[in-house]
Design a protein around this motif. Structure first.
Motif, short mmCIF file in Angstrom:
data_model
loop_
_atom_site.label_atom_id
_atom_site.label_comp_id
_atom_site.label_asym_id
_atom_site.label_seq_id
_atom_site.Cartn_x
_atom_site.Cartn_y
_atom_site.Cartn_z
N ASP A 270 -6.23 8.26 3.46
CA ASP A 270 -6.57 9.33 2.52
C ASP A 270 -5.43 10.36 2.48
OD1 ASP A 270 -9.53 10.75 1.47
OD2 ASP A 270 -7.73 12.00 1.68
N PRO A 271 -4.98 10.72 1.27
CA PRO A 271 -3.83 11.64 1.20
C PRO A 271 -4.08 13.03 1.78
CG PRO A 271 -4.72 11.19 -1.00
CD PRO A 271 -5.41 10.27 -0.05
N SER A 272 -5.33 13.35 2.09
CA SER A 272 -5.58 14.65 2.73
C SER A 272 -5.21 14.63 4.21
CB SER A 272 -7.04 15.07 2.55
OG SER A 272 -7.88 14.20 3.27
N ASP B 35 4.24 13.39 -1.69
CA ASP B 35 3.72 13.32 -3.05
C ASP B 35 4.83 13.46 -4.08
OD1 ASP B 35 4.12 16.07 -2.71
OD2 ASP B 35 2.03 16.34 -2.12
N LEU C 40 0.81 -1.22 0.00
CA LEU C 40 0.00 0.00 0.00
C LEU C 40 0.85 1.27 0.00
CD1 LEU C 40 -2.29 -2.04 0.61
CD2 LEU C 40 -3.36 -0.20 1.89
N GLU D 216 -2.39 14.52 5.35
CA GLU D 216 -1.08 15.16 5.47
C GLU D 216 -0.03 14.21 6.01
OE1 GLU D 216 -1.84 18.89 7.45
OE2 GLU D 216 -2.74 19.69 5.63
N ASP E 224 7.71 11.82 -3.62
CA ASP E 224 8.39 10.53 -3.53
C ASP E 224 7.36 9.59 -2.92
OD1 ASP E 224 10.07 8.42 -3.26
OD2 ASP E 224 11.37 9.32 -1.74
N THR E 225 6.52 9.04 -3.77
CA THR E 225 5.30 8.34 -3.34
C THR E 225 5.49 7.49 -2.09
OG1 THR E 225 4.60 8.24 -5.63
CG2 THR E 225 3.48 6.77 -4.08
N HIS F 121 3.24 2.01 -1.86
CA HIS F 121 3.72 2.42 -3.18
C HIS F 121 2.67 3.14 -4.00
CE1 HIS F 121 7.60 -0.18 -3.34
NE2 HIS F 121 7.44 0.47 -2.21
N ARG F 122 1.58 3.48 -3.38
CA ARG F 122 0.63 4.41 -3.98
C ARG F 122 -0.05 5.15 -2.85
NH1 ARG F 122 -1.26 1.56 -8.38
NH2 ARG F 122 -2.71 3.27 -8.65
N ILE F 123 -0.56 6.34 -3.14
CA ILE F 123 -1.18 7.10 -2.06
C ILE F 123 -2.64 7.43 -2.37
CG2 ILE F 123 0.95 8.06 -1.10
CD1 ILE F 123 0.45 10.61 -2.70
N ASP F 124 -3.19 6.81 -3.42
CA ASP F 124 -4.61 7.08 -3.73
C ASP F 124 -5.49 6.10 -2.97
OD1 ASP F 124 -3.52 5.04 -5.42
OD2 ASP F 124 -5.30 5.15 -6.68
N HIS F 125 -5.38 6.18 -1.64
CA HIS F 125 -6.17 5.29 -0.79
C HIS F 125 -7.24 6.08 -0.03
CE1 HIS F 125 -3.55 2.01 -1.72
NE2 HIS F 125 -2.49 2.58 -1.18
N LEU F 126 -8.09 5.31 0.65
CA LEU F 126 -9.23 5.91 1.35
C LEU F 126 -9.05 5.78 2.87
CD1 LEU F 126 -11.99 4.22 -0.85
CD2 LEU F 126 -10.87 6.42 -1.24
N GLY F 127 -10.03 6.27 3.60
CA GLY F 127 -10.04 6.09 5.05
C GLY F 127 -8.86 6.77 5.73
#
Lengths: 373, 247
Positions: free
Chosen positions: B137-139, B145, B126, B141, B147-148, B128-134
C-alpha cells in the motif's frame, strides 16, 4: 478473485504442467462454489462497464491493465474525487484547483502555488486524451495514471495530504464508502482512490474541435484557406513531435529552451527525462504536450516561461539554444542552423490553424465538470 | 455390480472432496503445514535499537538508526535435489524494525527443504505501479511517486564521520537493484504438522556498508537516485541476510 485484486504471477503451481493446473483449478472452482451460499445473480448491485469511445481519427488508446475495467460508477467516483478538496491536507485544494476544465484542465499561470504557498517548479499540464499516454508528468516519471495521483496528493508543496488521513476522511462519508464498496468490493484504500481518479481521467477525451470535424467530414468542419495553410505548416514543421491527430508523439524531446542543464537540485527536476532514466541522451528532454486546446492553455512549456503563442513561435524560429541533446526537429535551418525558419505570414497561418484545435465541447462538457456545483 | 460399486466409489470420493473443501483446514487430512520466517536485526554483534544506540560502521564512522525497513518478496523453499519447490503466493512482505518482523508461509507441502530463496525488493511487474494493497500500500511510505516504484530498503539515521556529521538517508530501489538471495539452511527443514516450523534469519545493518563496497559516510551519506543505490544493493546481496536457525 475480485476485480480489484492485484494480478500476481501464479507461481505456486509453476512446477506443475499447465494441464494439471487447469484441472486442479477446475476442481477447486467447483468445490469452492459448492461451499459458497448460492446468490441470486441480481442480488448484489453490479457496476455498468464502460467502453471508451475511440474517435474515428484517433489511434487505439494505450492498453488499460487487465483487471482495471472502466465503469460508469468508477468514472463518476473519480470525478467526485477530482473535485473534492478532502484530497489535500488543508482541505482547500482539489485536483481541479490546478486543472480547470474551462482551461482544458490547466490553470492559466506559469507556476502555481500549492499547499506550501511557494511556486511549484513545473507548470500544470493540461489533461486531455490521457488514455493515449503511457507516462505522465513532464518527464514521464509516473509510469501510469494509477500511480501518478499519489505524487500531487502527497507532495508537501502541492496538496500535502497524508494517505491514511485521506482514507479516514473519505471513510467518514457514507456515500464514498458505498461507492468504493460497489466498485472495488472493499473498504476505501489509497490504491482504489488512484484507480477511480484514473478512470475519470481516461474519459477526458478531446476530439471535437473544428479541426476534428473537418478531418471527419462532419457538419461544422469548415476551415479557411489560412487555417488549412497553417495545418500544412504544422504537419511539415512541427509534426515530428506534435504528431498525428493527438498532436503529440507522447515522447520526450529537448526543444532548445536551455543549453545548460548542470543544475541538478530538486532531484534533477530541471534536467528533464534524465532524472528518470539517467541516460545522458535524455538530458533536457520534456514530454511533448498536445497542441489541442493550445489557445486556452497558456502559458507554455514545462515551466510556463512563454505567455503567448507568439512567444512560442519566436522561440522556435529564433530562440533555439543548441546543446548535445537538442532535437534535430528544431534545427531546420540551412546546414543545421538552430531554429525552424518561419515567416511572419507562416506564423499567422499556424496560429490561425491552432485556433481550430480548441474543443469547446470538451471544455464545457458537463460530464467533466464539478459534481458539487 | 462392479459398475455400481465403481460409481459408488466416485460418489464417495466426491463427497469426501466436497466435505474436505468446506472444512476448516486443520481438521482436514493435512498434507501441508505452515512455516514461520522471522527476522532479527543486528548491527555487527549488537541488536539493532532505533535512535538509542550509537554504532560503529565498517568504515569507522559512528551512526544511529531511526528508521529501518525493507521488502522481502517471492519467497521459495527448495528441496535438496531441487525437485520440490514451494513458492509462496502473493509474496510481498515489508519487514520493519518497528513493524512486522515475521511472516508465515502457508500450505507448505510436506517434504525436506534445504534452501530458502527470497528477493530483496519488488519485481518489475509490480514495481512499475504503486496502486497496490497490503504491504505494498503506498501509504507505507516506501514508494516514489515522482518516479513510479518502491523503495526496496530504507535506512535513515544520523552519523558522525571523521570529517563531517549529519543525516543518513539511504533509499534503495530501482529494477536493477532487485536481488534474489539463495540461502542454504544449516539443517534440512521438514515442516511439522503442528505448524511450529521456523526459519530464523538475521539482517546485519553493518553489512549494507561493506562487502564488496566499503561505504564511508563522509563520502556517501545518502543514496541519491543514480548509481549510489547499486553500491548498497551489491552489499545487500552479500552477507546482509544470514540464516541463524531452521527447525
Amino acid at each position: 478473485m475480485s476485480r480489484s485484486s492485484r494480478t500476481f504471477r501464479g507461481t505456486y503451481f509453476s512446477c506443475m504442467s499447465v494441464q494439471s493446473v487447469s484441472r486442479i483449478l477446475a476442481v477447486a472452482f467447483c468445490l469452492v462454489s459448492a461451499c459458497t451460499p448460492q446468490q441470486e445473480p441480481d442480488q448484489e448491485p453490479q457496476v455498468r462497464i464502460l467502453e471508451l469511445q475511440v474517435p474515428a481519427n484517433f489511434p487505439e488508446p494505450e492498453k488499460v491493465m487487465a483487471g482495471y475495467p472502466l465503469s460508469e460508477e468508477g468514472v463518476e467516483l473519480g470525478r467526485k474525487l477530482f473535485y473534492d478538496t478532502r484530497l489535500s491536507g488543508s482541505n482547500t485544494i482539489s485536483c481541479a484547483s490546478c486543472h480547470q476544465q474551462q482551461l482544458a484542465f490547466t490553470d492559466g499561470v506559469a507556476l502555481n502555488k500549492g499547499a506550501a504557498g511557494t511556486p511549484l517548479l513545473r507548470h500544470s499540464p493540461g489533461l486531455a486524451n490521457l488514455a493515449w499516454m503511457n507516462g505522465t508528468f513532464w518527464d514521464g516519471g509516473a509510469k501510469n495514471l494509477e500511480s501518478q495521483a499519489f505524487g500531487p496528493i502527497t507532495a508537501p508543496d502541492e496538496m500535502n495530504q497524508n494517505l491514511q488521513e485521506l482514507v479516514s476522511e473519505l471513510t467518514a462519508v457514507p456515500d464514498y464508502v458505498a461507492s468504493f464498496r460497489l466498485i472495488f468490493q472493499d473498504e476505501i484504500k489509497p490504491a482504489y482512490i488512484a484507480r477511480a481518479l484514473a478512470q475519470f481521467q481516461r474519459t477526458l477525451i478531446s476530439a471535437n474541435s473544428r479541426y476534428d470535424k473537418y478531418v471527419r467530414q462532419e457538419p461544422g468542419g469548415k476551415m479557411s484557406e489560412l487555417e488549412l495553410k497553417g495545418l500544412t505548416l504544422v504537419q511539415q514543421k512541427c509534426g515530428s513531435c506534435h504528431a498525428g491527430d493527438l498532436f503529440t508523439d507522447n515522447g520526450y524531446h529537448n526543444n532548445g529552451l536551455d543549453s545548460d542543464f548542470s543544475n541538478h537540485s530538486y532531484e534533477g527536476i530541471f534536467q528533464g527525462r534524465y532524472r528518470i532514466t539517467h541516460h545522458p541522451a535524455d538530458v533536457g528532454k520534456f514530454k511533448t504536450p498536445t497542441l489541442r486546446n493550445v489557445l486556452v492553455t497558456a502559458p507554455y512549456m514545462h515551466d510556463g516561461r512563454f505567455a503567448t503563442l507568439e512567444e512560442v513561435l519566436r522561440h522556435y524560429s529564433q530562440g533555439i539554444r543548441a546543446s548535445p541533446t537538442v532535437a534535430a526537429a528544431v534545427m531546420q535551418g540551412a546546414e543545421g542552423v538552430a531554429g525552424i525558419p518561419l515567416s511572419v505570414e507562416e506564423k499567422q497561418a499556424i496560429i490561425a490553424f491552432l485556433e481550430t484545435l480548441t474543443d469547446y465541447e470538451f471544455i464545457q462538457n458537463e460530464k467533466f465538470s464539478s459534481p458539487f456545483n | 455390480m462392479y459398475r455400481i460399486r465403481r460409481s459408488g466409489f466416485y460418489v464417495a470420493m466426491l463427497a469426501i472432496l466436497f466435505l474436505a473443501a468446506c472444512k476448516e483446514e486443520k481438521e482436514g487430512p493435512a498434507a501441508t503445514t505452515s512455516v514461520t520466517v522471522s527476522f532479527q536485526h543486528v548491527v555487527g554483534s549488537e541488536p539493532l535499537q532505533l535512535d538509542e544506540v550509537i554504532y560503529t560502521s565498517p568504515a569507522g564512522d559512528s551512526y544511529a538508526v531511526s528508521n529501518f525497513k525493507y521488502f522481502v518478496s517471492n519467497v521459495k523453499l527448495i528441496s535438496s535435489a531441487g525437485e520440490q519447490i514451494y513458492v509462496e503466493p502473493e509474496s510481498y512482505h515489508l519487514i520493519a524494525q518497528d513493524g512486522k518482523t515475521s511472516f508465515e508461509l502457508k500450505e507448505v507441502p510436506a517434504g525436506t527443504y534445504q534452501r530458502l530463496e527470497l528477493s530483496l525488493g519488488i519485481d518489475e511487474e509490480l514495481n512499475h505501479r504503486i496502486d497496490h494493497l497490503g504491504d505494498l500500500d503506498p501509504s507505507n511510505e516506501m514508494v516514489w511517486d515522482w518516479d513510479t516504484g518502491y523503495k526496496f530498503l530504507t535506512l535513515v539515521g544520523t552519523y558522525t564521520g571523521q570529517t563531517r556529521s549529519g543525516g543518513l538517508v539511504f533509499h534503495i530501489g530501482g529494477d536493477t537493484n532487485y536481488r534474489t538471495l539463495a540461502l542454504e539452511l544449516p539443517q534440512p527443514l521438514n515442516p511439522r504438522q503442528d505448524g511450529s516450523s521456523q526459519v530464523l534469519l538475521q539482517a546485519n545493518v553493518n553489512e549494507l556498508f561493506q562487502g564488496p563496497n566499503l561505504i564511508d559516510f563522509d563520502v556517501m551519506n545518502s543514496s541519491g537516485h543514480g548509481s549510489g543505490p547499486s553500491l548498497i544493493a551489491e552489499n545487500y546481496t552479500s552477507g546482509f541476510i544470514t540464516v541463524l536457525e531452521a527447525k
